[in-house]
Design a protein around this motif. Sequence first.
Motif, PDB file in Angstrom:
ATOM      1  N   UNK A   1     -19.905   9.336  39.673  1.00  0.00           N
ATOM      2  CA  UNK A   1     -19.286   8.596  40.788  1.00  0.00           C
ATOM      3  C   UNK A   1     -20.132   8.692  42.048  1.00  0.00           C
ATOM      4  N   UNK A   2     -20.686   9.863  42.323  1.00  0.00           N
ATOM      5  CA  UNK A   2     -21.538  10.031  43.493  1.00  0.00           C
ATOM      6  C   UNK A   2     -22.804   9.185  43.372  1.00  0.00           C
ATOM      7  N   UNK A   3     -23.368   9.144  42.171  1.00  0.00           N
ATOM      8  CA  UNK A   3     -24.570   8.314  41.952  1.00  0.00           C
ATOM      9  C   UNK A   3     -24.251   6.846  42.162  1.00  0.00           C
TER      10      UNK A   3
ATOM     11  N   UNK B   1     -16.173  -0.146  47.385  1.00  0.00           N
ATOM     12  CA  UNK B   1     -14.819   0.408  47.388  1.00  0.00           C
ATOM     13  C   UNK B   1     -14.435   0.990  46.038  1.00  0.00           C
ATOM     14  N   UNK B   2     -14.779   0.275  44.958  1.00  0.00           N
ATOM     15  CA  UNK B   2     -14.454   0.777  43.613  1.00  0.00           C
ATOM     16  C   UNK B   2     -15.188   2.087  43.340  1.00  0.00           C
TER      17      UNK B   2
ATOM     18  N   UNK C   1     -13.388   5.588  42.751  1.00  0.00           N
ATOM     19  CA  UNK C   1     -13.682   6.324  41.519  1.00  0.00           C
ATOM     20  C   UNK C   1     -14.139   7.753  41.830  1.00  0.00           C
ATOM     21  N   UNK C   2     -14.947   7.916  42.897  1.00  0.00           N
ATOM     22  CA  UNK C   2     -15.402   9.248  43.287  1.00  0.00           C
ATOM     23  C   UNK C   2     -14.220  10.125  43.712  1.00  0.00           C
TER      24      UNK C   2
ATOM     25  N   UNK D   1     -13.210   1.462  35.807  1.00  0.00           N
ATOM     26  CA  UNK D   1     -14.226   1.419  36.864  1.00  0.00           C
ATOM     27  C   UNK D   1     -15.533   0.821  36.350  1.00  0.00           C
ATOM     28  N   UNK D   2     -16.004   1.262  35.194  1.00  0.00           N
ATOM     29  CA  UNK D   2     -17.291   0.778  34.683  1.00  0.00           C
ATOM     30  C   UNK D   2     -17.207  -0.704  34.285  1.00  0.00           C
ATOM     31  N   UNK D   3     -16.066  -1.087  33.699  1.00  0.00           N
ATOM     32  CA  UNK D   3     -15.908  -2.498  33.307  1.00  0.00           C
ATOM     33  C   UNK D   3     -15.883  -3.399  34.529  1.00  0.00           C
TER      34      UNK D   3
END
Length: 565
Positions: free
Chosen positions: A43-45, A66-67, A71-72, A105-107
């Motif tokens: 999430x940080x990356x 924002x997403x 997520x982070x 989140x990834x989708x």
Amino acid sequence: MSSPLWSRGEPVTDWDVLELGGSESTALIRLWRGFMAARCFVALVLVLLQGVAFALGQTMQPLAIGISAVYLVTAWLTMRYTRLQPPIRGFTAPWLLTVGVDLAAFTTLQVMQGGNVNYTPLFALPVLMSAVLGTVVVGLGTTSTVTLLLLADAGWHWLQQPVDSSGRFVQAALTGTGLFVVALLAHELARRLAREEAVAQRNRSSAQMQAQVNDLVIETLSEGVLVIDAEGLVHAANPAADAILGQGLAKLTLPFPLHAQPAWHALAALARQTFARRAPQSEEIPVAQARGAAREVRVRTRLTPADDKRLDSLCVMFLQDLRELEARIRTEKLAAMGRMSAAVAHEIRNPLAAITQASALLNEDLTDPAHRKLTSMVQHNAQRLARIVDDVLDVSRARQQRVLSLGEQVVLDPAVQVLAEEWIRQTQRKGVQVSLDAAGSDVRFDAEHLRRLLVNLLDNASRYAGKREGSIQVLTSLQRGASGRPALMVWSDGAPLEPAVQRHLFEPFFSSESRSSGLGLFLCRELCRRHGATIGYERRALVQGGPEGNEFFVSFAASENRLTQ
């Protein structure tokens, strides 16, 4: 004992393995924490990636930022406040908070940014998490969901650009296949990890239990035990070894060199000899004591087997005090002698009674004083033999009945008063004083056995006491302290007993008087043991400044009434 990996005679499934090992598996819990940290890192990356893209002049997408930020925060909160006990058993709240959030989140990021950035490699994280921390159904279900999402993404691009989208379908299919392989392998590794950890925990518990049993056995051994390495260092010693060696062994810090004390040089030499010959050794060695004379010790050594070449053998040295061994042998001989004496006494009793009766009948017909004197001597010695026979049989009966439960109780002071007066009338002994100070005290003691106890103690006192008033005193009292146990004392003003005599006072067939059977005090001890009482001897004065005398004291067990108060 059946293995936990089998239930009702059937092999367990992967689900059961994770059920058994997962809920208490520290390895799976550590993997869970690792996955949570990996999610925070990813999430940080993602957040930093959005910042780098903006710095490079690319179009900024506030929704993607924002997403990534949401997520982070979600990943950090899950890691910080969620306490999951693996395995994940279904598509429930734990799955939604972790794998479900990752997939969403990834989708979303993949769909929003189109072909600019490929987020497909990130889907490996939820697949691995569900395969490792979940059951087979969860792992394969998550992998299927990811594959369908990749195929749906390829279909979406095909609808937009039908000409160039065929490669996306191939890539999605290959990626899905690879993810299925990874999920199966990861789940198998997790299953093996849980199983091996469960086996290791059982083995560790068994080893700990065995070690505790070994420690307890070694601690309570009457033999001394020393564990010595090839360098002569002592790594373990039990309390019996400290008592036998008598040089403050318990105060030394382990490991310590065996040759630290000059008195132990012979032991160290025997240990070196054991290692040199690689064979057990046995020897009797005198060991000097910090106080008193040297102690003869039988020493036996054994080498531990060295199955592992990386571990050296240890020398286990067993120490046995020969005095205790001799005392045990003497006790066994005395026990055998007691059984034989009881049998002989029983056989002597009837002929002895016949001799006594015949002597009495003969005495009635004799008129010559010399003859009557001879028959009187026969009667006197026959009575003496009868008393010895009674003593032997009393000891035998006391030993046979020692373990019987006793419900009878007597009030101490009145019983002692009656028994003492009866003894005085029968023996016509002068100078006996009775002082009773245990009013209302009940004791757990059979009345007839109490009579035998008091009579034996008074007979013993009468042999050595003087004739003045108060030369024999019978006393009762309550002991000081919280127990307040009743006590009976028989005091006499006889001469002090020699130390050699004191050591054997309560042993059978020991007497300083040639005409005594040596069973009186031994019988007193046996009766006291049977009733939970203790008997002892001390030299003391009854009052401060008064004459010293020999006192035999009996401390009675608390009565049933006193125990219930």
